[in-house]
Design a protein around this motif. Structure first.
Motif, PDB file in Angstrom:
ATOM      1  N   GLY A 411       0.767  -1.240   0.000  1.00 34.82           N
ATOM      2  CA  GLY A 411       0.000   0.000   0.000  1.00 34.82           C
ATOM      3  C   GLY A 411       0.792   1.281   0.000  1.00 34.82           C
ATOM      4  N   VAL A 412       2.117   1.190   0.016  1.00 34.27           N
ATOM      5  CA  VAL A 412       2.917   2.414   0.054  1.00 34.27           C
ATOM      6  C   VAL A 412       2.722   3.229  -1.228  1.00 34.27           C
ATOM      7  N   SER A 413       2.837   2.566  -2.382  1.00 31.75           N
ATOM      8  CA  SER A 413       2.666   3.272  -3.653  1.00 31.75           C
ATOM      9  C   SER A 413       1.269   3.890  -3.751  1.00 31.75           C
ATOM     10  N   ALA A 414       0.256   3.125  -3.331  1.00 36.12           N
ATOM     11  CA  ALA A 414      -1.119   3.643  -3.391  1.00 36.12           C
ATOM     12  C   ALA A 414      -1.261   4.896  -2.549  1.00 36.12           C
ATOM     13  N   LYS A 415      -0.632   4.880  -1.375  1.00 35.53           N
ATOM     14  CA  LYS A 415      -0.736   6.033  -0.483  1.00 35.53           C
ATOM     15  C   LYS A 415      -0.037   7.254  -1.074  1.00 35.53           C
ATOM     16  N   ILE A 416       1.125   7.024  -1.694  1.00 32.98           N
ATOM     17  CA  ILE A 416       1.862   8.133  -2.318  1.00 32.98           C
ATOM     18  C   ILE A 416       1.033   8.768  -3.426  1.00 32.98           C
ATOM     19  N   PHE A 417       0.548   7.939  -4.346  1.00 32.10           N
ATOM     20  CA  PHE A 417      -0.108   8.491  -5.521  1.00 32.10           C
ATOM     21  C   PHE A 417      -1.523   8.982  -5.224  1.00 32.10           C
ATOM     22  N   GLU A 422      -4.919  13.726  -4.850  1.00 32.70           N
ATOM     23  CA  GLU A 422      -5.844  14.575  -4.091  1.00 32.70           C
ATOM     24  C   GLU A 422      -5.506  16.056  -4.215  1.00 32.70           C
ATOM     25  N   ARG A 423      -4.258  16.353  -4.540  1.00 26.90           N
ATOM     26  CA  ARG A 423      -3.844  17.753  -4.751  1.00 26.90           C
ATOM     27  C   ARG A 423      -3.980  18.155  -6.217  1.00 26.90           C
ATOM     28  N   GLY A 424      -4.579  17.283  -7.040  1.00 25.21           N
ATOM     29  CA  GLY A 424      -4.788  17.602  -8.449  1.00 25.21           C
ATOM     30  C   GLY A 424      -3.527  17.572  -9.286  1.00 25.21           C
ATOM     31  N   LYS A 444       5.151  17.856 -13.403  1.00 25.53           N
ATOM     32  CA  LYS A 444       5.518  19.144 -13.974  1.00 25.53           C
ATOM     33  C   LYS A 444       6.218  19.993 -12.916  1.00 25.53           C
ATOM     34  N   GLY A 445       7.154  20.809 -13.376  1.00 22.69           N
ATOM     35  CA  GLY A 445       7.912  21.633 -12.449  1.00 22.69           C
ATOM     36  C   GLY A 445       7.046  22.496 -11.555  1.00 22.69           C
ATOM     37  N   GLU A 446       5.944  23.009 -12.107  1.00 20.78           N
ATOM     38  CA  GLU A 446       5.069  23.886 -11.336  1.00 20.78           C
ATOM     39  C   GLU A 446       4.331  23.150 -10.218  1.00 20.78           C
ATOM     40  N   ASP A 447       4.260  21.813 -10.318  1.00 17.21           N
ATOM     41  CA  ASP A 447       3.555  21.012  -9.312  1.00 17.21           C
ATOM     42  C   ASP A 447       4.496  20.368  -8.299  1.00 17.21           C
ATOM     43  N   ALA A 448       5.798  20.535  -8.488  1.00 19.77           N
ATOM     44  CA  ALA A 448       6.765  19.745  -7.730  1.00 19.77           C
ATOM     45  C   ALA A 448       6.690  19.982  -6.225  1.00 19.77           C
ATOM     46  N   GLU A 449       6.690  21.231  -5.810  1.00 21.06           N
ATOM     47  CA  GLU A 449       6.709  21.510  -4.373  1.00 21.06           C
ATOM     48  C   GLU A 449       5.438  21.026  -3.693  1.00 21.06           C
ATOM     49  N   GLU A 450       4.306  21.187  -4.356  1.00 25.58           N
ATOM     50  CA  GLU A 450       3.051  20.705  -3.777  1.00 25.58           C
ATOM     51  C   GLU A 450       3.039  19.183  -3.677  1.00 25.58           C
ATOM     52  N   ALA A 451       3.670  18.515  -4.639  1.00 25.31           N
ATOM     53  CA  ALA A 451       3.762  17.051  -4.580  1.00 25.31           C
ATOM     54  C   ALA A 451       4.596  16.612  -3.383  1.00 25.31           C
ATOM     55  N   ASP A 457       3.015  15.185   4.087  1.00 25.78           N
ATOM     56  CA  ASP A 457       1.836  15.247   4.972  1.00 25.78           C
ATOM     57  C   ASP A 457       1.175  13.879   5.107  1.00 25.78           C
ATOM     58  N   SER A 458       1.087  13.157   3.990  1.00 27.60           N
ATOM     59  CA  SER A 458       0.385  11.869   3.999  1.00 27.60           C
ATOM     60  C   SER A 458       1.050  10.867   4.939  1.00 27.60           C
TER      61      SER A 458
END
Length: 464
Positions: A411-417, A422-424, A444-451, A457-458
């Motif tokens: 379940g680790v991969s499932a939890k990561i993705f 959830e953050r779009g 994408k570079g613009e999404d990196a920090e949020e990822a 957090d997860s």
């Protein structure tokens, strides 16, 4: 106890050598200490720049740069031990300046900058740090002896710009030079980042190579511990500039730390753990500016704690190159041909993935390598019918999730993705090694920090 202490560029700037003195003095004379120092922050970039300017014939800039370099180290002397020692220090710095000046003028007159010459120039910041640093520490009361990597016995191959330490040769040479100094109560101050071939030609170990110098000396001298002093409290669960609640990781195994070093953790040179791994020498990552604060110890124990994930790292400025072609299906050696062409450009493949249909292969490389890789694949494989097409996606980033506890945990991969979804955020490419300690994915570079924040957090990495 014998300890190797490496101090990075931010640790030695300003009044940094006073801090170095204070830290090292705590452990003397009960212990033997070897100090490894980096160039002051920014010096290596400036040295590389002046080497290229010299090749272009900019004579005035050579003189101006050398004046600035000497002045920056004279400022260190004044700040750390006072103006009364400037004349003596200036004589030492002037000799170093003359040696560097001869090389820079040689580059200018020839109009040629070879990898060998660039190594000589780019490693000179560490030479200044070792020699001037030892001078300062001597005035502060330590019996310090300044040595270049070559003088200290660091022996490497001849891969200029990214040399590898030859540990057996280094063991013989470094022991011959350093053990008599240590036994007589002296403190060697060694310039990091540099070494020399068996023919005595100066080399550099790649950016951040002072870590590598420290661990190589640790193994060569059978040291008890290696301490890497920088400006952060050990290795953290994420970059605190991205994740404010990132915390220090108390312990990492060699494998976990190596995974983090390769995927961009700035606290470690990617090869730094090679010399100490087999010798089981623990490595401590500590903060010069907070010496009594939290730190990370890296050792051989792969203990799985309650947190299956230890850290989330980020590599910016990547690109993804995908090759397509029906002729790839069932054709042995196609992947090898693709990688051979990519390798011929000097690009490093950071991730690779192939679909089960075998009709496409995706590779993540540094953004600066994308154009030359694309051109080489078009020229060598598409034009000859081996591939149908090559597609490029630039401005990408790689997020790496690392932890020994991921191995065998469902379940680790499932939890990561799920956290990322959830953050779009769309995941473009995924790779996981057989060790199961590292799951890396491209966004994408613009999404990196949020990822990064989503994964952090997860898995509640900000909680003790």
């Amino acid at each position: 106890m014998r300890i190797i202490m490496k101090f990075g560029g931010t640790s030695v700037r300003g009044d940094g050598f006073r801090r170095v003195h204070d830290i090292v003095s705590r452990y003397l004379p009960e212990n033997q200490v070897v100090i490894v120092v980096s160039a002051i922050k920014g010096a290596t970039d400036e040295l590389i720049d002046i080497a290229h300017r010299a090749r272009r014939g900019d004579e005035k800039e050579i003189s101006d740069f050398l004046d600035r370099l000497v002045d920056s180290y004279m400022e260190l002397v004044e700040v750390n031990v006072g103006r009364e020692h400037l004349n003596e220090a200036y004589s030492l710095a002037s000799k170093l300046r003359r040696d560097l000046e001869r090389v820079l003028y040689g580059i200018m007159y020839l109009g040629e900058l070879t990898p060998r010459s660039l190594d000589y120039v780019s490693g000179y910041g560490e030479t200044f740090s070792a020699k001037i640093g030892a001078f300062i520490l001597g005035k502060l009361g330590l019996e310090a002896v300044g040595l270049t990597g070559k003088e200290a016995g660091i022996v490497t191959d001849d891969n200029f710009g990214d040399a590898r330490v030859l540990l057996n040769a280094t063991r013989y040479s470094a022991r011959h030079v350093l053990e008599p100094l240590l036994e007589s109560g002296k403190v060697p101050v060694v310039g990091g980042f540099t070494g020399a071939t068996q023919d005595g030609i100066m080399t550099t170990l790649g950016r951040g190579g002072s870590d590598y110098t420290a661990t190589a000396l640790g193994a060569a001298l059978d040291s008890d511990q290696v301490w890497l002093w920088s400006d952060v409290d050990g290795i953290m669960t994420a970059d605190p500039r991205i994740v404010p609640d990132a915390r220090t990781i108390p312990e990492l195994s060699y494998r976990e730390a190596a995974e983090l070093a390769v995927v961009g953790a700035k606290a470690l040179h990617p090869r730094a753990l090679e010399p100490v791994w087999d010798a089981s020498i623990p490595v401590y990552v500590r903060n010069t500016f907070n010496p009594n604060g939290p730190y990370t110890v890296i050792h051989g124990k792969e203990e799985v704690d309650k947190k299956v994930v230890k850290a989330v790292s980020l590599i910016r400025d990547a690109g993804v190159i995908t090759v397509y072609g029906p002729s790839m299906v069932g054709a042995p050696g196609t992947a090898a041909k693709v990688l051979e062409v990519v390798g011929s450009t000097g690009a490093n493949v950071m991730m690779i993935a192939q679909s089960a249909s075998e009709s496409n292969i995706s590779m993540a490389v540094r953004k600066g390598s994308v154009d030359k890789v694309y051109s080489a694949l078009e020229r060598e494989l598409v034009s000859k019918g081996v591939l149908r097409s090559v597609e490029v996606e630039d401005d990408m980033s790689i997020v790496a999730v690392v932890g020994a506890g991921m191995k065998g945990t469902p379940g680790v991969s499932a939890k990561i993705f799920s956290a990322v979804a959830e953050r779009g955020i769309n995941v473009i490419m995924v790779a996981q090694g057989g060790s199961e300690m590292n799951i890396s994915f491209v966004v994408k570079g613009e999404d990196a920090e949020e990822a990064v924040r989503a994964v952090h957090d997860s898995f509640k990495l900000g909680e003790a």
